[in-house]
Write a protein that holds these residues in place. Structure first.
Motif, PDB file in Angstrom:
ATOM      1  N   THR A 155       0.837  -1.192   0.000  1.00  0.00           N
ATOM      2  CA  THR A 155       0.000   0.000   0.000  1.00  0.00           C
ATOM      3  C   THR A 155       0.874   1.244   0.000  1.00  0.00           C
ATOM      4  N   ILE A 156       0.368   2.316  -0.535  1.00  0.00           N
ATOM      5  CA  ILE A 156       1.095   3.572  -0.568  1.00  0.00           C
ATOM      6  C   ILE A 156       0.687   4.392   0.651  1.00  0.00           C
ATOM      7  N   PRO A 157       1.593   4.624   1.601  1.00  0.00           N
ATOM      8  CA  PRO A 157       1.228   5.299   2.839  1.00  0.00           C
ATOM      9  C   PRO A 157       0.760   6.733   2.658  1.00  0.00           C
ATOM     10  N   GLU A 158       1.162   7.394   1.580  1.00  0.00           N
ATOM     11  CA  GLU A 158       0.763   8.786   1.400  1.00  0.00           C
ATOM     12  C   GLU A 158      -0.719   8.919   1.064  1.00  0.00           C
ATOM     13  N   GLY A 159      -1.399   7.821   0.759  1.00  0.00           N
ATOM     14  CA  GLY A 159      -2.822   7.883   0.475  1.00  0.00           C
ATOM     15  C   GLY A 159      -3.134   8.270  -0.954  1.00  0.00           C
ATOM     16  N   ARG A 160      -2.231   7.994  -1.900  1.00  0.00           N
ATOM     17  CA  ARG A 160      -2.467   8.366  -3.294  1.00  0.00           C
ATOM     18  C   ARG A 160      -3.257   7.315  -4.056  1.00  0.00           C
ATOM     19  N   ARG A 161      -3.452   6.148  -3.486  1.00  0.00           N
ATOM     20  CA  ARG A 161      -4.193   5.101  -4.179  1.00  0.00           C
ATOM     21  C   ARG A 161      -5.620   5.554  -4.440  1.00  0.00           C
ATOM     22  N   ALA A 162      -6.171   5.128  -5.556  1.00  0.00           N
ATOM     23  CA  ALA A 162      -7.513   5.548  -5.959  1.00  0.00           C
ATOM     24  C   ALA A 162      -8.563   5.152  -4.925  1.00  0.00           C
ATOM     25  N   CYS A 163      -8.377   4.022  -4.253  1.00  0.00           N
ATOM     26  CA  CYS A 163      -9.388   3.556  -3.301  1.00  0.00           C
ATOM     27  C   CYS A 163      -9.534   4.476  -2.084  1.00  0.00           C
ATOM     28  N   TRP A 164      -8.508   5.286  -1.799  1.00  0.00           N
ATOM     29  CA  TRP A 164      -8.627   6.193  -0.653  1.00  0.00           C
ATOM     30  C   TRP A 164      -9.718   7.230  -0.866  1.00  0.00           C
ATOM     31  N   SER A 165     -10.056   7.487  -2.126  1.00  0.00           N
ATOM     32  CA  SER A 165     -11.125   8.459  -2.394  1.00  0.00           C
ATOM     33  C   SER A 165     -12.459   7.974  -1.848  1.00  0.00           C
ATOM     34  N   LEU A 166     -12.605   6.666  -1.617  1.00  0.00           N
ATOM     35  CA  LEU A 166     -13.826   6.146  -0.995  1.00  0.00           C
ATOM     36  C   LEU A 166     -14.032   6.777   0.377  1.00  0.00           C
ATOM     37  N   ILE A 167     -12.952   7.084   1.052  1.00  0.00           N
ATOM     38  CA  ILE A 167     -13.039   7.734   2.363  1.00  0.00           C
ATOM     39  C   ILE A 167     -12.988   9.247   2.213  1.00  0.00           C
ATOM     40  N   TRP A 168     -11.952   9.763   1.533  1.00  0.00           N
ATOM     41  CA  TRP A 168     -11.718  11.207   1.537  1.00  0.00           C
ATOM     42  C   TRP A 168     -12.753  11.999   0.765  1.00  0.00           C
ATOM     43  N   LYS A 169     -13.425  11.384  -0.206  1.00  0.00           N
ATOM     44  CA  LYS A 169     -14.455  12.100  -0.965  1.00  0.00           C
ATOM     45  C   LYS A 169     -15.864  11.798  -0.462  1.00  0.00           C
ATOM     46  N   SER A 170     -15.964  11.056   0.634  1.00  0.00           N
ATOM     47  CA  SER A 170     -17.289  10.766   1.199  1.00  0.00           C
ATOM     48  C   SER A 170     -17.815  11.995   1.933  1.00  0.00           C
ATOM     49  N   LYS A 171     -19.080  11.953   2.335  1.00  0.00           N
ATOM     50  CA  LYS A 171     -19.763  13.123   2.891  1.00  0.00           C
ATOM     51  C   LYS A 171     -19.582  13.381   4.388  1.00  0.00           C
ATOM     52  N   PRO A 172     -19.182  12.415   5.202  1.00  0.00           N
ATOM     53  CA  PRO A 172     -19.100  12.688   6.649  1.00  0.00           C
ATOM     54  C   PRO A 172     -18.089  13.788   6.985  1.00  0.00           C
ATOM     55  N   PRO A 173     -18.191  14.336   8.190  1.00  0.00           N
ATOM     56  CA  PRO A 173     -17.231  15.352   8.631  1.00  0.00           C
ATOM     57  C   PRO A 173     -15.810  14.779   8.705  1.00  0.00           C
ATOM     58  N   PRO A 174     -14.807  15.651   8.701  1.00  0.00           N
ATOM     59  CA  PRO A 174     -13.410  15.199   8.733  1.00  0.00           C
ATOM     60  C   PRO A 174     -13.079  14.258   9.899  1.00  0.00           C
ATOM     61  N   THR A 175     -13.656  14.457  11.060  1.00  0.00           N
ATOM     62  CA  THR A 175     -13.338  13.590  12.198  1.00  0.00           C
ATOM     63  C   THR A 175     -13.757  12.141  11.933  1.00  0.00           C
ATOM     64  N   VAL A 176     -14.856  11.957  11.207  1.00  0.00           N
ATOM     65  CA  VAL A 176     -15.329  10.606  10.862  1.00  0.00           C
ATOM     66  C   VAL A 176     -14.410  10.003   9.806  1.00  0.00           C
ATOM     67  N   LYS A 177     -14.041  10.785   8.818  1.00  0.00           N
ATOM     68  CA  LYS A 177     -13.123  10.303   7.778  1.00  0.00           C
ATOM     69  C   LYS A 177     -11.769   9.948   8.379  1.00  0.00           C
ATOM     70  N   ASN A 178     -11.320  10.755   9.318  1.00  0.00           N
ATOM     71  CA  ASN A 178     -10.042  10.496   9.977  1.00  0.00           C
ATOM     72  C   ASN A 178     -10.073   9.158  10.708  1.00  0.00           C
ATOM     73  N   LEU A 179     -11.155   8.890  11.423  1.00  0.00           N
ATOM     74  CA  LEU A 179     -11.261   7.598  12.111  1.00  0.00           C
ATOM     75  C   LEU A 179     -11.223   6.457  11.095  1.00  0.00           C
ATOM     76  N   ALA A 180     -11.940   6.602   9.978  1.00  0.00           N
ATOM     77  CA  ALA A 180     -11.952   5.551   8.951  1.00  0.00           C
ATOM     78  C   ALA A 180     -10.558   5.332   8.378  1.00  0.00           C
ATOM     79  N   TRP A 181      -9.867   6.412   8.088  1.00  0.00           N
ATOM     80  CA  TRP A 181      -8.510   6.298   7.560  1.00  0.00           C
ATOM     81  C   TRP A 181      -7.592   5.617   8.572  1.00  0.00           C
ATOM     82  N   ARG A 182      -7.687   6.025   9.833  1.00  0.00           N
ATOM     83  CA  ARG A 182      -6.850   5.407  10.868  1.00  0.00           C
ATOM     84  C   ARG A 182      -7.190   3.931  11.036  1.00  0.00           C
TER      85      ARG A 182
END
Length: 181
Positions: free
Chosen positions: A1-28
């Motif tokens: 995996t690419i740790p910088e988060g450049r993979r296309a699948c990361w957009s499933l989290i970062w482009k979703s609608k929840p607030p940043p705190t929810v996205k951060n938990l998902a990413w972590r």
């Protein structure tokens, strides 16, 4: 995996609608950096990796969010009011489990799932810090209201004869009214 988060699948989290705190938990959760018991054991902060809630198995991120009875209860309560995948269909495919789950969902379902995981983590933390956790029905009502507040276009379905809560904004405070149809 690419740790910088450049993979296309990361957009499933970062482009979703929840607030940043929810996205951060998902990413972590995806990169296994939540302070679960095994992660704290690696740092010698605890002496066991067994889930402190159910004592059944090591507390992986997957266990904490999908298999611990605490999370299962909330997921089942939310399935009564939201169109969610069956919890038993979520497969632990190592680090990719959440991304595999989100890939099969629409934008609203993605938001719902991430909100549930966020609330499961909150309730888990309340318990692990010796606080009284909110009952499942309180978490359910919180999530219902929260989704409406962040997605004004979302209209909850009337399932099993239960009237959805619709926020009305008046003056300096929000008032929840039951919409009778």
């Amino acid at each position: 995996t690419i740790p910088e988060g450049r993979r296309a699948c990361w957009s499933l989290i970062w482009k979703s609608k929840p607030p940043p705190t929810v996205k951060n938990l998902a990413w972590r959760a995806c990169i296994d950096s939540l302070p679960t018991w095994p992660n704290m054991l690696k740092r010698t902060l605890v002496t066991t990796d067994i889930c402190p809630i159910c004592q059944r198995e090591p507390e992986s991120t997957f266990h904490a969010l999908c298999r611990c009875p605490l999370s299962v209860d909330l997921w089942e309560a939310m399935m009564e009011v939201w169109p969610l995948p069956q919890l038993s269909s979520i497969v632990h495919t190592r680090v990719e489990w959440m991304l595999n789950l989100l890939a099969g969902l629409d934008a609203t379902q993605t938001t719902m799932v991430l909100l549930i995981f966020w609330r499961c983590w909150f309730v888990r933390n309340e318990l692990t810090h010796n606080k009284v956790p909110p009952p499942v029905n309180v978490s359910r009502e919180f999530l219902l209201g929260y989704l409406i507040s962040i997605s004004p276009s979302y209209k909850p379905e009337d399932k099993k004869g239960k009237a959805p809560l619709i926020p009305e904004f008046g003056g300096s405070r929000a008032i929840l009214k039951i919409k009778i149809t």
